[in-house]
Motif scaffolding. Structure first.
Motif, PDB file in Angstrom:
ATOM      1  N   ARG A   1       0.838  -1.209   0.000  1.00  0.00           N
ATOM      2  CA  ARG A   1       0.000   0.000   0.000  1.00  0.00           C
ATOM      3  C   ARG A   1       0.874   1.260   0.000  1.00  0.00           C
ATOM      4  O   ARG A   1       0.531   2.254  -0.641  1.00  0.00           O
ATOM      5  CB  ARG A   1      -0.924   0.002   1.217  1.00  0.00           C
ATOM      6  N   GLU A   2       1.993   1.206   0.695  1.00  0.00           N
ATOM      7  CA  GLU A   2       2.897   2.352   0.725  1.00  0.00           C
ATOM      8  C   GLU A   2       3.468   2.623  -0.667  1.00  0.00           C
ATOM      9  O   GLU A   2       3.566   3.769  -1.109  1.00  0.00           O
ATOM     10  CB  GLU A   2       4.036   2.073   1.712  1.00  0.00           C
ATOM     11  N   ARG A   3       3.804   1.548  -1.394  1.00  0.00           N
ATOM     12  CA  ARG A   3       4.344   1.706  -2.747  1.00  0.00           C
ATOM     13  C   ARG A   3       3.291   2.281  -3.688  1.00  0.00           C
ATOM     14  O   ARG A   3       3.588   3.178  -4.496  1.00  0.00           O
ATOM     15  CB  ARG A   3       4.837   0.346  -3.257  1.00  0.00           C
TER      16      ARG A   3
ATOM     17  N   ARG B   1       0.649   4.081  -2.787  1.00  0.00           N
ATOM     18  CA  ARG B   1       0.397   5.460  -2.339  1.00  0.00           C
ATOM     19  C   ARG B   1       1.451   6.412  -2.898  1.00  0.00           C
ATOM     20  O   ARG B   1       1.121   7.470  -3.432  1.00  0.00           O
ATOM     21  CB  ARG B   1       0.399   5.495  -0.811  1.00  0.00           C
ATOM     22  N   ASP B   2       2.734   6.040  -2.790  1.00  0.00           N
ATOM     23  CA  ASP B   2       3.804   6.906  -3.282  1.00  0.00           C
ATOM     24  C   ASP B   2       3.735   7.083  -4.790  1.00  0.00           C
ATOM     25  O   ASP B   2       4.008   8.170  -5.316  1.00  0.00           O
ATOM     26  CB  ASP B   2       5.179   6.343  -2.888  1.00  0.00           C
TER      27      ASP B   2
ATOM     28  N   ALA C   1      -5.270   1.708  -1.022  1.00  0.00           N
ATOM     29  CA  ALA C   1      -4.400   2.887  -1.056  1.00  0.00           C
ATOM     30  C   ALA C   1      -5.168   4.115  -1.524  1.00  0.00           C
ATOM     31  O   ALA C   1      -5.000   5.213  -0.974  1.00  0.00           O
ATOM     32  CB  ALA C   1      -3.206   2.628  -1.971  1.00  0.00           C
TER      33      ALA C   1
ATOM     34  N   TYR D   1      13.907   1.697   4.601  1.00  0.00           N
ATOM     35  CA  TYR D   1      12.492   1.972   4.864  1.00  0.00           C
ATOM     36  C   TYR D   1      12.068   1.205   6.105  1.00  0.00           C
ATOM     37  O   TYR D   1      12.326  -0.002   6.222  1.00  0.00           O
ATOM     38  CB  TYR D   1      11.610   1.554   3.684  1.00  0.00           C
TER      39      TYR D   1
ATOM     40  N   ALA E   1       8.716   0.740   8.818  1.00  0.00           N
ATOM     41  CA  ALA E   1       7.375   1.005   9.335  1.00  0.00           C
ATOM     42  C   ALA E   1       7.366   0.454  10.752  1.00  0.00           C
ATOM     43  O   ALA E   1       7.729  -0.715  10.966  1.00  0.00           O
ATOM     44  CB  ALA E   1       6.312   0.326   8.482  1.00  0.00           C
TER      45      ALA E   1
ATOM     46  N   HIS F   1       6.286   5.796   9.285  1.00  0.00           N
ATOM     47  CA  HIS F   1       6.972   5.323   8.089  1.00  0.00           C
ATOM     48  C   HIS F   1       8.238   6.164   7.931  1.00  0.00           C
ATOM     49  O   HIS F   1       8.161   7.357   7.631  1.00  0.00           O
ATOM     50  CB  HIS F   1       6.074   5.470   6.853  1.00  0.00           C
TER      51      HIS F   1
ATOM     52  N   HIS G   1      12.098   6.954   6.293  1.00  0.00           N
ATOM     53  CA  HIS G   1      12.932   6.787   5.104  1.00  0.00           C
ATOM     54  C   HIS G   1      14.266   7.461   5.397  1.00  0.00           C
ATOM     55  O   HIS G   1      14.322   8.672   5.608  1.00  0.00           O
ATOM     56  CB  HIS G   1      12.273   7.420   3.883  1.00  0.00           C
TER      57      HIS G   1
ATOM     58  N   GLU H   1      -4.904   0.549   9.107  1.00  0.00           N
ATOM     59  CA  GLU H   1      -4.362   1.328  10.224  1.00  0.00           C
ATOM     60  C   GLU H   1      -5.231   1.199  11.469  1.00  0.00           C
ATOM     61  O   GLU H   1      -4.713   1.128  12.594  1.00  0.00           O
ATOM     62  CB  GLU H   1      -4.233   2.793   9.814  1.00  0.00           C
TER      63      GLU H   1
END
Length: 280
Positions: free
Chosen positions: A12-14, A16-17, A52, A127, A129, A143, A145, A192
């Motif tokens: 989901r983070e990938r 979202r970005d 996402a 990365y 989390a 999160h 970085h 979340e």
């Protein structure tokens, strides 16, 4: 959290970005690619993509129109809280703060995070989390970085115990100097909500922070979701009586944080309900 659940966090983070990268070249009201094309480009399932997108819609960044598609939302109104303090103050929190790792890996920065950290999109970053807890109760999901070449030996133990900035200084020679942080309201996604043990769509605070060292080099980009039912913000402002009517506030910005979102230096105290002060 098992491997499948933690892997979903990274997917989901990938997604979202990637969508945020697309939005940076668009204007409010512009359409983003269809779910079908995004799934094909990112090699993810429709449920992962929709999760996402749902987060971005709930955060007010995207607008979904039935039968038409998804569009960049109107720009948000930004209000600055200005202080003339010359230092950012982050007092240590009361209560016992601990961390639990959800993800810990090395990957390419990508275009968006690379711009924030002033790195090539192909450069490696660490990365992370992690779930932040106070006296054992879940409080936030962070999160992180960090440029990989700054922390070649960063360990899971450092990320779960003690103060991260102290570990960076003592074990990696990274001396943190300043941070620019933005804060805005949001709601928690279904994933979340499960991690934070709150109902789906509960109010939350979204923190984004870019941290630099004594030489002005970006050393950390973080975005975090804090529980809205347990967290509040108190800003301490100092009146400078020597300031004349023509005195101006700083106008410089740091890459990764839009100009005018927050002044370069501000004295901020973050507290949870019951006057609990925030901590790194």
């Amino acid at each position: 959290m098992n491997g499948g659940e933690s892997g979903a966090v990274l997917k989901r983070e990938r997604v979202r970005d990637h969508i945020l990268d697309l939005m940076e070249s668009l204007s409010p009201g512009d359409a983003i690619p269809s779910e079908r094309s995004l799934c094909a480009a990112l090699h993810v399932s429709r449920p992962t993509l929709r999760a996402a997108v749902d987060e971005l819609v709930a955060a007010g960044l995207l607008v979904r129109e039935h039968g038409r598609g998804m569009f960049v939302a109107p720009e948000k109104i930004t209000q600055e809280l200005v202080s003339d303090h010359q230092a950012m103050v982050l007092p240590r929190a009361s209560g016992v703060w601990t961390s639990r790792l959800l993800e810990f890996t090395t990957l390419a920065a990508g275009a968006r995070v690379g711009r924030k950290l002033r790195l090539s999109p192909a450069a490696d970053i660490v990365y992370v989390a992690r779930l932040r807890l106070v006296d054992g109760a879940p409080m936030a999901i962070e999160h992180l970085h960090i440029p990989a070449d700054l922390v070649p030996a960063l360990s899971a133990q450092e990320l779960e115990a003690g103060d991260l900035y102290e570990h960076l200084h003592e074990h990696h020679g990274v001396e943190v100097s300043e941070a620019v942080q933005t804060i805005e309201p949001t709601v928690v996604s279904q994933a979340e909500a499960k991690i934070l043990d709150v109902p789906h769509l509960s109010p939350a605070l979204l923190f984004e922070r870019l941290t630099t060292d004594v030489e002005g080099q970006a050393v950390e980009y973080v975005h975090s979701i804090y529980r809205g039912d347990r967290y509040r913000i108190v800003t301490r402002l100092t009146l400078d009586r020597s300031a004349g009517p023509g005195r101006s506030t700083p106008t410089g910005s740091i890459p990764g944080i839009p100009p005018g979102v927050l002044p370069p230096r501000e004295s901020v105290v973050l507290t949870a309900q019951g006057d609990v002060h925030a901590d790194r």
